[in-house]
Motif scaffolding. Structure first.
Motif, PDB file in Angstrom:
ATOM      1  N   ILE A 259       0.838  -1.209   0.000  1.00 12.06           N
ATOM      2  CA  ILE A 259       0.000   0.000   0.000  1.00 12.06           C
ATOM      3  C   ILE A 259       0.868   1.253   0.000  1.00 12.06           C
ATOM      4  O   ILE A 259       0.577   2.225  -0.706  1.00 12.06           O
ATOM      5  N   ALA A 260       1.955   1.237   0.782  1.00 11.53           N
ATOM      6  CA  ALA A 260       2.854   2.400   0.835  1.00 11.53           C
ATOM      7  C   ALA A 260       3.465   2.677  -0.533  1.00 11.53           C
ATOM      8  O   ALA A 260       3.592   3.843  -0.946  1.00 11.53           O
ATOM      9  N   LYS A 261       3.847   1.626  -1.252  1.00  7.22           N
ATOM     10  CA  LYS A 261       4.394   1.810  -2.597  1.00  7.22           C
ATOM     11  C   LYS A 261       3.363   2.448  -3.527  1.00  7.22           C
ATOM     12  O   LYS A 261       3.697   3.331  -4.323  1.00  7.22           O
ATOM     13  N   SER A 262       2.119   2.009  -3.435  1.00 11.65           N
ATOM     14  CA  SER A 262       1.069   2.553  -4.290  1.00 11.65           C
ATOM     15  C   SER A 262       0.813   4.020  -3.995  1.00 11.65           C
ATOM     16  O   SER A 262       0.686   4.847  -4.910  1.00 11.65           O
ATOM     17  N   LEU A 263       0.753   4.376  -2.703  1.00 13.03           N
ATOM     18  CA  LEU A 263       0.486   5.763  -2.327  1.00 13.03           C
ATOM     19  C   LEU A 263       1.694   6.653  -2.596  1.00 13.03           C
ATOM     20  O   LEU A 263       1.533   7.841  -2.918  1.00 13.03           O
ATOM     21  N   ALA A 264       2.887   6.094  -2.491  1.00 15.52           N
ATOM     22  CA  ALA A 264       4.090   6.852  -2.866  1.00 15.52           C
ATOM     23  C   ALA A 264       4.085   7.133  -4.367  1.00 15.52           C
ATOM     24  O   ALA A 264       4.540   8.197  -4.813  1.00 15.52           O
ATOM     25  N   LEU A 265       3.553   6.192  -5.151  1.00 17.86           N
ATOM     26  CA  LEU A 265       3.423   6.411  -6.598  1.00 17.86           C
ATOM     27  C   LEU A 265       2.456   7.555  -6.883  1.00 17.86           C
ATOM     28  O   LEU A 265       2.703   8.386  -7.771  1.00 17.86           O
ATOM     29  N   VAL A 266       1.350   7.627  -6.122  1.00 15.41           N
ATOM     30  CA  VAL A 266       0.401   8.739  -6.263  1.00 15.41           C
ATOM     31  C   VAL A 266       1.106  10.065  -5.989  1.00 15.41           C
ATOM     32  O   VAL A 266       0.929  11.054  -6.717  1.00 15.41           O
ATOM     33  N   LEU A 267       1.923  10.087  -4.933  1.00 11.87           N
ATOM     34  CA  LEU A 267       2.683  11.307  -4.601  1.00 11.87           C
ATOM     35  C   LEU A 267       3.664  11.657  -5.711  1.00 11.87           C
ATOM     36  O   LEU A 267       3.787  12.828  -6.099  1.00 11.87           O
ATOM     37  N   PHE A 268       4.368  10.654  -6.235  1.00 18.70           N
ATOM     38  CA  PHE A 268       5.340  10.883  -7.303  1.00 18.70           C
ATOM     39  C   PHE A 268       4.661  11.475  -8.545  1.00 18.70           C
ATOM     40  O   PHE A 268       5.168  12.436  -9.151  1.00 18.70           O
ATOM     41  N   LEU A 269       3.513  10.929  -8.917  1.00 19.22           N
ATOM     42  CA  LEU A 269       2.791  11.430 -10.088  1.00 19.22           C
ATOM     43  C   LEU A 269       2.306  12.860  -9.852  1.00 19.22           C
ATOM     44  O   LEU A 269       2.310  13.685 -10.772  1.00 19.22           O
ATOM     45  N   PHE A 270       1.895  13.156  -8.614  1.00 25.49           N
ATOM     46  CA  PHE A 270       1.460  14.515  -8.292  1.00 25.49           C
ATOM     47  C   PHE A 270       2.610  15.499  -8.466  1.00 25.49           C
ATOM     48  O   PHE A 270       2.464  16.548  -9.101  1.00 25.49           O
ATOM     49  N   ALA A 271       3.771  15.146  -7.899  1.00 19.20           N
ATOM     50  CA  ALA A 271       4.942  16.028  -8.016  1.00 19.20           C
ATOM     51  C   ALA A 271       5.365  16.178  -9.467  1.00 19.20           C
ATOM     52  O   ALA A 271       5.684  17.285  -9.933  1.00 19.20           O
ATOM     53  N   LEU A 272       5.362  15.075 -10.199  1.00 19.32           N
ATOM     54  CA  LEU A 272       5.752  15.104 -11.610  1.00 19.32           C
ATOM     55  C   LEU A 272       4.809  15.980 -12.429  1.00 19.32           C
ATOM     56  O   LEU A 272       5.224  16.646 -13.386  1.00 19.32           O
ATOM     57  N   SER A 273       3.541  16.007 -12.049  1.00 21.81           N
ATOM     58  CA  SER A 273       2.539  16.776 -12.793  1.00 21.81           C
ATOM     59  C   SER A 273       2.577  18.266 -12.459  1.00 21.81           C
ATOM     60  O   SER A 273       2.301  19.100 -13.317  1.00 21.81           O
ATOM     61  N   TRP A 274       2.906  18.588 -11.206  1.00 20.40           N
ATOM     62  CA  TRP A 274       2.779  19.971 -10.759  1.00 20.40           C
ATOM     63  C   TRP A 274       4.065  20.780 -10.796  1.00 20.40           C
ATOM     64  O   TRP A 274       4.029  22.000 -10.997  1.00 20.40           O
ATOM     65  N   LEU A 275       5.197  20.131 -10.566  1.00 20.97           N
ATOM     66  CA  LEU A 275       6.449  20.897 -10.486  1.00 20.97           C
ATOM     67  C   LEU A 275       6.794  21.648 -11.768  1.00 20.97           C
ATOM     68  O   LEU A 275       7.305  22.774 -11.689  1.00 20.97           O
ATOM     69  N   PRO A 276       6.560  21.083 -12.969  1.00 22.70           N
ATOM     70  CA  PRO A 276       6.910  21.849 -14.181  1.00 22.70           C
ATOM     71  C   PRO A 276       6.236  23.219 -14.254  1.00 22.70           C
ATOM     72  O   PRO A 276       6.888  24.206 -14.609  1.00 22.70           O
ATOM     73  N   LEU A 277       4.962  23.297 -13.893  1.00 21.17           N
ATOM     74  CA  LEU A 277       4.272  24.586 -13.964  1.00 21.17           C
ATOM     75  C   LEU A 277       4.801  25.556 -12.921  1.00 21.17           C
ATOM     76  O   LEU A 277       4.932  26.758 -13.175  1.00 21.17           O
ATOM     77  N   HIS A 278       5.127  25.048 -11.736  1.00 19.44           N
ATOM     78  CA  HIS A 278       5.703  25.925 -10.718  1.00 19.44           C
ATOM     79  C   HIS A 278       7.091  26.402 -11.128  1.00 19.44           C
ATOM     80  O   HIS A 278       7.482  27.531 -10.812  1.00 19.44           O
ATOM     81  N   VAL A 279       7.847  25.552 -11.802  1.00 15.09           N
ATOM     82  CA  VAL A 279       9.159  25.969 -12.321  1.00 15.09           C
ATOM     83  C   VAL A 279       8.981  27.087 -13.347  1.00 15.09           C
ATOM     84  O   VAL A 279       9.738  28.071 -13.361  1.00 15.09           O
ATOM     85  N   LEU A 280       7.980  26.957 -14.200  1.00 18.13           N
ATOM     86  CA  LEU A 280       7.691  28.018 -15.183  1.00 18.13           C
ATOM     87  C   LEU A 280       7.316  29.321 -14.479  1.00 18.13           C
ATOM     88  O   LEU A 280       7.691  30.408 -14.932  1.00 18.13           O
ATOM     89  N   ASN A 281       6.565  29.212 -13.373  1.00 18.50           N
ATOM     90  CA  ASN A 281       6.228  30.411 -12.595  1.00 18.50           C
ATOM     91  C   ASN A 281       7.491  31.075 -12.055  1.00 18.50           C
ATOM     92  O   ASN A 281       7.612  32.305 -12.047  1.00 18.50           O
ATOM     93  N   CYS A 282       8.436  30.263 -11.581  1.00 16.93           N
ATOM     94  CA  CYS A 282       9.698  30.809 -11.062  1.00 16.93           C
ATOM     95  C   CYS A 282      10.480  31.517 -12.167  1.00 16.93           C
ATOM     96  O   CYS A 282      11.050  32.594 -11.943  1.00 16.93           O
ATOM     97  N   ILE A 283      10.481  30.919 -13.344  1.00 16.66           N
ATOM     98  CA  ILE A 283      11.164  31.545 -14.481  1.00 16.66           C
ATOM     99  C   ILE A 283      10.516  32.885 -14.811  1.00 16.66           C
ATOM    100  O   ILE A 283      11.193  33.886 -15.066  1.00 16.66           O
ATOM    101  N   THR A 284       9.175  32.902 -14.805  1.00 19.77           N
ATOM    102  CA  THR A 284       8.444  34.143 -15.095  1.00 19.77           C
ATOM    103  C   THR A 284       8.799  35.241 -14.100  1.00 19.77           C
ATOM    104  O   THR A 284       8.965  36.407 -14.475  1.00 19.77           O
ATOM    105  N   LEU A 285       8.931  34.869 -12.811  1.00 17.49           N
ATOM    106  CA  LEU A 285       9.203  35.868 -11.783  1.00 17.49           C
ATOM    107  C   LEU A 285      10.666  36.304 -11.773  1.00 17.49           C
ATOM    108  O   LEU A 285      10.963  37.505 -11.724  1.00 17.49           O
TER     109      LEU A 285
END
Length: 351
Positions: A259-285
């Motif tokens: 179960i921990a592996k499955s939920l860690a995968l959910v976290l990994f996918l969340f980070a993978l999905s969201w970090l690129p846009l936040h990085v773009l925000n940092c570049i913009t600023l």
């Protein structure tokens, strides 16, 4: 923070009276282009996968007694946020992409829901991580520590904090004063209409310094440390030399590892999905003169929205309890019902 259109646009402010449409002040938006039509089609497709999938997750927890512990309550909170992304945020993103002319605070109200739901998802993931840690750290006392009442209070606190963080721009941390200075308008006497774009109303300082550096990045790093400790604790327990009478602890920690592996995968996918846009925000600023390719911006946006459709797929393939519940729902409400109707029709034709 899925935004409908991060692409830089010139600030458009319209002073004076505007044409009344349905009693609201507005200006007709320009016709939808072929590129916008493609964007809208992809967004609609994501919504059509996200909404039913996450409703199925909520339904599975409701009908299956085996999915009633604290972890799955937090998963339901996460699923509610993902349903709202598909049912609310994506339609609002499409509206912003079209770029209607509207008053500043009307546009701000359209932009804020995504900030609320993003924070809700992060805090739900953090609650899940803490819950898994407690399950392996204090397995004997876990049920007395993590009671349904405390889990409900934790979920309520997560949503309250999410609303406070997401609505901060409504409380004043936005681009209104900057726009007024740019246009040299008297704030107390003149109202104005803008072309509604996310970056027009939301401050990049808020997005980077407050949203990302305080409420996104630290929780993600904390969750990473928690899961590393969870895996470390489980590994220690599984590596212990146990007698033949100690099968139950081995079985318990083996299940927790899956179960921990499955939920860690959910976290990994969340980070993978969201970090690129936040990085773009940092570049913009931090690099206003840097030009980000438009295609990268749209890919980042699709990743953030698409993340809401990923979790039900992970649950179905990785967590047996969910897979069993999904099959039960399918057989009870769809497959068997269809077969019954077909049998009834055949019988009637036979008579």
């Amino acid at each position: 923070m899925p935004v409908a259109n991060r692409l830089p646009v010139p600030l458009q402010v319209t002073e004076g009276p505007q044409r009344e449409v349905g009693g609201d002040r507005s200006i007709m938006a320009h016709p939808v282009s072929a590129f916008q039509a493609a964007y809208i089609s992809i967004e609609v497709l994501i919504a059509l996968v996200s909404v039913p999938g996450n409703i199925l997750v909520i339904w599975a927890v409701k009908m299956n007694q085996a999915l009633r512990d604290a972890t799955f309550c937090f998963i339901v909170s996460l699923a509610v946020a993902d349903v709202a992304v598909g049912a609310l945020v994506i339609p609002l993103a499409i509206i912003i992409n079209i770029g209607p002319q509207t008053e500043f605070y009307s546009c701000l109200m359209v932009a804020c829901p995504v900030l609320i739901l993003t924070e809700s998802s992060i805090l739900a993931l953090l609650a899940i991580a803490v819950d898994r840690y407690l399950r392996v750290k204090i397995p004997v006392r876990y049920k007395s520590v993590v009671t349904p009442r405390r889990a409900a209070v934790a979920i309520a606190c997560c949503w309250i904090v999410s609303f406070l963080v997401g609505l901060t721009p409504m409380f004043g941390w936005n681009n209104l004063n900057k726009m007024r200075r740019t246009q040299e308008l008297n704030a107390s006497h003149t109202e104005f209409v803008i072309k509604c774009q996310f970056e027009t109303v939301i401050s990049m300082e808020y997005m980077v310094y407050f949203n990302f550096f305080v409420w996104v990045l630290p929780p993600l790093l904390l969750m990473l440390l928690i899961y590393l400790e969870v895996f470390n604790l489980i590994r220690k327990q599984l590596n212990k030399k146990v007698s033949s009478s100690s099968n139950d602890p081995q079985k318990y920690y083996g299940k927790e590892l899956k179960i921990a592996k499955s939920l860690a995968l959910v976290l990994f996918l969340f980070a993978l999905s969201w970090l690129p846009l936040h990085v773009l925000n940092c570049i913009t600023l931090f690099c206003p003169s840097c030009e980000t390719p438009h295609i990268l911006t749209y890919i980042a946006i699709f990743l953030t929205h698409g993340n809401s459709a990923m979790n039900p797929i992970v649950y179905a393939f990785r967590i047996k309890k969910f897979r069993t519940a999904f099959l039960q729902i399918w057989n009870q409400y769809f497959c068997c019902k269809t077969n019954k109707n077909a049998s009834t029709t055949t019988a009637e034709l036979g008579n």
